[in-house]
Design a protein around this motif. Structure first.
Motif, PDB file in Angstrom:
ATOM      1  N   SER A   7       8.656  -0.480  32.035  1.00 63.51           N
ATOM      2  CA  SER A   7       8.347  -0.650  30.853  1.00 63.51           C
ATOM      3  C   SER A   7       8.450  -1.728  30.139  1.00 63.51           C
ATOM      4  CB  SER A   7       9.532   0.211  29.943  1.00 63.51           C
ATOM      5  OG  SER A   7       9.490   1.490  30.312  1.00 63.51           O
ATOM      6  N   LEU A  18       2.567   1.504  33.977  1.00 63.85           N
ATOM      7  CA  LEU A  18       3.136   2.710  33.779  1.00 63.85           C
ATOM      8  C   LEU A  18       2.569   3.266  32.610  1.00 63.85           C
ATOM      9  CD1 LEU A  18       5.678   4.593  33.971  1.00 63.85           C
ATOM     10  CD2 LEU A  18       6.938   2.727  32.315  1.00 63.85           C
ATOM     11  N   ALA A  20       9.381  10.419  38.739  1.00 60.63           N
ATOM     12  CA  ALA A  20       9.119   9.053  39.455  1.00 60.63           C
ATOM     13  C   ALA A  20       8.038   9.458  40.468  1.00 60.63           C
ATOM     14  CB  ALA A  20      10.378   8.487  39.976  1.00 60.63           C
ATOM     15  N   PHE A  38      12.093   2.564  35.984  1.00 59.01           N
ATOM     16  CA  PHE A  38      11.584   2.919  34.555  1.00 59.01           C
ATOM     17  C   PHE A  38      11.608   1.888  33.587  1.00 59.01           C
ATOM     18  CE2 PHE A  38      11.150   7.311  36.420  1.00 59.01           C
ATOM     19  CZ  PHE A  38       9.746   7.542  36.276  1.00 59.01           C
TER      20      PHE A  38
END
Length: 426
Positions: free
Chosen positions: A127, A159, A208, A123
Motif C-alpha cells: 500500500s 496492489l 494474499a 499489505f
C-alpha cells in the motif's frame, strides 16, 4: 529472561528472517545479512549447548545430508563458497533443532503469529509503494536503472491495479507460499477451536494467495485441499469405506493429471504462463547438463545460488534475467550432490513424511486438527519443490528438519517442559 521465553523470542526471530530472507537482503544487502545470520547462528549454538542437545540422536538422513554438503567442498566448483553454503545449511538445521525443542503448541503459536504478521506487513508495504511512492521500488542497496525488468523490483506497486503482488518478500511466489502455510495453520487452529477471530486469520492468507497468483502455489493449494479432504474422511470413516474413497481420489487425481498434460497449452494460457513454465524447461536442461559432469556426487553444495559465483551467475539466465535456482529441488540436489545426494535427500523426505503421518495417526480424537498440520505442510513443500528450489533453503528447510526430527524431540531437548498440548511425537 527465563530460558523458554528467551528461546521462544529467538524462534520468532528465526522464523521471521527465514520466511522473508529476501526482504532482509533487500534492505541491508548481502554482507550485513551474512553478519546477522552468523550472529543468529551463534546465539542458536549457545542455546543448544544450554539445552545439552545430544547430536548423536539426530536423524541419520539429516546428519548425512549436512555431512555430504560439507564434504562436497573438496570437489566443488567453488570450494570456499561451498563451505559458506554448508555453514548456512548447518546453521539452518541447528535453528530447526532449537525450534523443535519447544512444545508443539508454542511452535504453532510462533509460526502462526509470525506469518500472519508478515502478511499484514506485506499489505502495508505494498500500500505504501502504491499510494505514496507511486513507482516501482528496487532493493535499497541496488543501483538498477528505473527501466530495469520488473523481476528486479522489490515491489512493483500494483496492489490496486490488479497486478501480481510481491509483498515484503519481494517475490510473489514466496509470498504465496507463506500465505499457504499460514492458511494451513490458521485453518487447523480454527478447526481445533483455538482462535476466536479465526475468520480474519483465514481470510488474510486467502487474500494474499489471490493477489500473488502463483501457479506453483495454486497447484500446492489444490494438493493440500485434496489431502485435507482425505484426512477428514479418514477421521470420520475407517476401514473399507475410507480405502474406497482413497482409491477414487487416486483415480480422479491420475485422470486430472492426464487431462492437464494433454491440454498443457490451454492450462498455461489460463494461468497466464508460458508453455515452458516461464523458461523452466531450458533451466532444467542446463542444470541436468552441469550435473552430468559429475553425476555421482555432483559439482559441490552451494544451496541457493550466489549471484557472484560462476557458473551459477549465468546458469539460470532467461530473457535477460538471471534466476538463482534450478526451479526444482530434486534437480538442484542432483546437480550439487549427485545421485548420492538425491538418495539422501529422499531419505530426509521419507523420514519427514513418516513422522508426519505418525503424528496424525497417533493423535487423540480431539487433537487431530492440529496434528494434521505437519503432513499438510509437508505436501505443500513437496509440491512447491517440483517447480521451486526454496524447500531446501531457509524456511522450507527448517520445516522439513523439524518434521524429520519428530519422535526424537524429547531426546534432543530433554529439559523441554511437558505440556498438555500434543507434541510432534504424536
Amino acid at each position: 529472561m527465563p530460558g523458554q521465553s528467551r528461546r521462544t523470542f529467538l524462534a520468532t526471530w528465526i522464523v521471521a528472517n527465514a520466511a522473508c530472507g529476501d526482504a532482509v537482503r533487500n534492505v541491508i544487502g548481502y554482507p550485513a545479512w551474512a553478519a546477522m545470520a552468523v550472529a543468529t547462528f551463534l546465539w542458536v549454538g549457545i542455546e543448544l549447548v544450554l539445552l545439552r542437545v545430544r547430536l548423536l540422536r539426530m536423524p541419520v538422513p539429516v546428519v548425512a545430508f549436512a555431512a555430504m554438503a560439507l564434504v562436497s567442498a573438496i570437489w566443488a566448483i567453488s570450494p570456499a563458497w561451498s563451505l559458506v553454503g554448508s555453514f548456512i545449511l548447518i546453521g539452518t538445521i541447528a535453528s530447526a533443532l532449537l525450534i523443535a525443542s519447544l512444545p508443539y503448541r508454542v511452535i504453532l503459536d510462533v509460526t502462526h503469529w509470525t506469518l500472519q504478521g508478515l502478511l499484514i506487513a506485506s499489505f502495508l508495504f505494498e500500500s505504501l509503494v502504491a499510494l505514496v511512492l507511486r513507482h516501482p521500488l528496487f532493493p535499497l542497496w541496488s543501483d538498477y536503472p528505473p527501466d530495469a525488468s520488473g523481476e528486479l523490483h522489490w515491489s512493483s506497486g500494483l496492489l490496486f491495479e490488479g497486478g501480481r503482488v510481491q509483498g515484503i518478500m519481494g517475490n510473489a511466489n514466496l509470498l504465496g507460499m507463506v500465505a499457504l502455510i499460514a492458511l494451513v495453520i490458521a485453518g487447523c487452529r480454527a478447526a481445533a477451536g483455538l482462535d476466536r477471530w479465526w475468520p480474519i486469520w483465514v481470510a488474510l492468507p486467502v487474500l494474499a494467495h489471490v493477489v500473488t497468483r502463483s501457479a506453483t502455489v495454486l497447484f500446492a493449494t489444490a494438493m493440500v485441499a485434496v489431502l485435507t479432504l482425505l484426512v477428514v474422511c479418514w477421521v470420520r470413516w475407517r476401514g473399507a469405506i475410507f480405502y474406497r474413497i482413497f482409491g477414487i481420489a487416486v483415480a480422479v487425481g491420475l485422470l486430472c493429471i492426464g487431462l492437464l498434460v494433454a491440454n498443457w497449452a490451454l492450462v498455461t494460457d489460463f494461468l497466464g504462463r508460458d508453455a515452458d513454465m516461464t523458461g523452466r524447461f531450458d533451466i532444467w536442461g542446463r542444470v541436468i547438463d552441469l550435473g552430468l559432469t559429475s553425476p555421482v556426487v555432483g559439482v559441490g553444495y552451494l544451496g541457493y545460488w550466489l549471484p557472484w559465483v560462476p557458473p551459477f551467475d549465468s546458469l539460470g539466465e532467461m530473457h535477460g534475467m538471471v534466476y538463482l535456482q534450478a526451479h526444482n529441488v530434486w534437480l538442484d540436489v542432483f546437480m550439487q550432490l549427485g545421485i548420492v545426494g538425491v538418495l539422501v535427500w529422499g531419505a530426509v523426505q521419507y523420514r519427514a513424511v513418516a513422522n508426519s503421518l505418525g503424528t496424525l495417526y497417533r493423535a487423540p480424537v480431539g487433537q487431530r486438527a492440529l496434528n494434521a498440520i505437519p503432513l499438510l505442510l509437508w505436501v505443500a513443500l513437496f509440491v512447491q519443490g517440483l517447480a521451486e528450489s526454496r524447500p531446501w533453503i531457509e524456511f522450507g528447510m527448517m520445516l522439513l528438519v523439524i518434521f524429520a526430527i519428530g519422535p526424537l524431540r524429547k531426546q534432543i531437548a530433554p529439559r523441554a517442559p511437558r505440556t498438555e498440548a500434543m507434541t510432534i511425537v504424536g
